[in-house]
Design a protein around this motif. Structure first.
Motif, short mmCIF file in Angstrom:
data_model
loop_
_atom_site.label_atom_id
_atom_site.label_comp_id
_atom_site.label_asym_id
_atom_site.label_seq_id
_atom_site.Cartn_x
_atom_site.Cartn_y
_atom_site.Cartn_z
N HIS A 160 -0.92 4.45 -0.75
CA HIS A 160 -1.88 5.64 -0.51
C HIS A 160 -3.05 4.85 0.49
CE1 HIS A 160 0.02 7.00 -4.09
NE2 HIS A 160 -0.70 8.25 -3.86
N THR A 204 0.85 -1.15 0.07
CA THR A 204 -0.10 -0.12 -0.06
C THR A 204 0.93 1.13 -0.12
OG1 THR A 204 -1.73 -1.06 1.05
CG2 THR A 204 -1.71 1.32 1.20
N TYR A 249 -8.46 -1.61 -4.96
CA TYR A 249 -7.86 -1.43 -3.96
C TYR A 249 -6.99 -2.59 -3.60
CZ TYR A 249 -11.72 1.97 -2.94
OH TYR A 249 -12.65 2.79 -2.92
N CYS A 264 -3.79 5.50 -7.94
CA CYS A 264 -3.57 4.23 -7.64
C CYS A 264 -4.03 3.31 -8.74
CB CYS A 264 -3.67 3.56 -6.22
SG CYS A 264 -2.61 4.62 -5.04
N GLY A 269 -6.49 9.69 -4.26
CA GLY A 269 -5.63 8.40 -4.16
C GLY A 269 -6.15 7.46 -4.68
N ILE A 270 -7.46 6.99 -4.87
CA ILE A 270 -8.21 5.73 -5.63
C ILE A 270 -7.46 5.80 -7.09
CG2 ILE A 270 -10.32 4.44 -6.24
CD1 ILE A 270 -11.33 5.57 -3.63
N PHE A 317 -3.76 1.47 -3.43
CA PHE A 317 -4.70 2.06 -2.72
C PHE A 317 -5.22 1.08 -1.54
CE2 PHE A 317 -8.97 3.79 -1.11
CZ PHE A 317 -8.62 5.17 -0.66
#
Ligand SMILES: [Zn+2]
Length: 285
Positions: free
Chosen positions: A27, A25, A98, A48, A44-45, A56
């Motif tokens: 972010h 990870t 994510y 990444c 951030g999403i 993220f």
């Protein structure tokens, strides 16, 4: 990671271990409720999304059981609502690619109880496992008590890390209150590049809230569009969507700073700007 709370939920979309997911990870966002991460940390999403070297992770602190409900969800019990909200947050993690999504499952009352240190302990363990470069939190001038409590618990957890393990950048993000009131020179400008399709899909999965009567999906999109257009009065829009953030990095780097004094210092800067402009523009006499 062992989460002793039975309502906690850990989801790793690519089915690696949570330790592996946290280790990659870069972010990380901490939001109070299911949907907060997508509404406040879209930057951030998207930074990444489908990147080989940027990942993220989302952390949602509360259980979602006490959320308001109407329309098709009107007759849902607290337990049914909690399950729906956890599943919606998982859907967002899958769509947003994510590294992992952790839902700690605390009742809001526990998060707001300043004498309870459990939330800080869990957040510290997550930050230690992830050592992210960039962290997205609620901002301390938000008007929702649980949001502010989550922000304060997160700052406390980050401050307890050794200096070299603390993130390089910590943003306090907009939800219950935008941050347009801050001076442009104090704002952190988070550019939301392209991929409006992903941004809109992420906000759209929260059907229990949207069909329940709150058009958060449109409101978040509208805020980001308005931020972009009203950011500069003398230039054409360079970006279609922007979100604004408060720079919380100094608070994490220097634990002696008082969070309230810091936020009020930004407010004072705005007060001085308003006063100064009126004095300059006013006709004498
Ligand atoms: Zn919230």
């Amino acid at each position: 990671m062992q989460l002793k709370n039975p309502d906690a939920d850990v989801y790793v979309p690519d089915e690696s271990t949570v330790a592996e997911a946290l280790a990659k990870t870069t972010h990380l966002a901490v939001g109070a409720h299911q949907d907060d991460i997508e509404f406040m940390a879209m930057h951030g999403i998207l930074e990444c999304f489908r990147q080989a070297d940027k990942w993220f992770a989302g952390v949602t602190v509360t259980d979602g059981g006490g959320s308001p409900r109407s329309g098709p969800y009107e007759k849902f019990s607290d337990e049914q609502m909690r399950k729906i909200r956890v599943s919606e947050q998982r859907k967002a993690a899958l769509i947003g690619d994510y590294a992992c999504q952790i839902q700690l499952g605390f009742p809001s009352a526990v998060v707001k109880d300043a004498s309870n240190e459990e939330v800080v302990v869990y957040l510290k363990a997550i930050f230690e496992g992830a050592t992210p470069e960039v962290v997205y939190l609620h901002n301390p001038a938000d008007k929702h008590d649980t949001h502010v409590a989550c922000c304060l618990r997160s700052i406390e957890a980050l401050r307890s890390l050794p200096e070299d393990k603390r993130p390089q950048q910590v943003y306090g993000c907009e939800i219950w209150r935008g941050l347009d009131w801050m001076l442009d020179s104090d704002k952190k400008i988070l550019k939301l590049y392209d991929r409006e399709n992903i941004a809109d899909a992420l906000c759209g999965v929260y059907d229990s809230q949207i069909s329940g009567g709150k058009r958060y999906d449109l409101a978040v999109q509208g805020r980001h569009l308005a931020n972009a257009t009203f950011y500069e009065s003398h230039a054409v829009d360079k970006y279609q969507r922007l979100s604004f953030a408060m720079d919380l990095t100094p608070l994490v780097k220097d634990p002696s700073l008082n969070v309230g004094d810091y936020a009020l210092g930004l407010l004072r800067n705005m007060k001085d700007d308003i006063t100064d402009r009126i004095v300059r523009m006013n006709r004498p006499g």
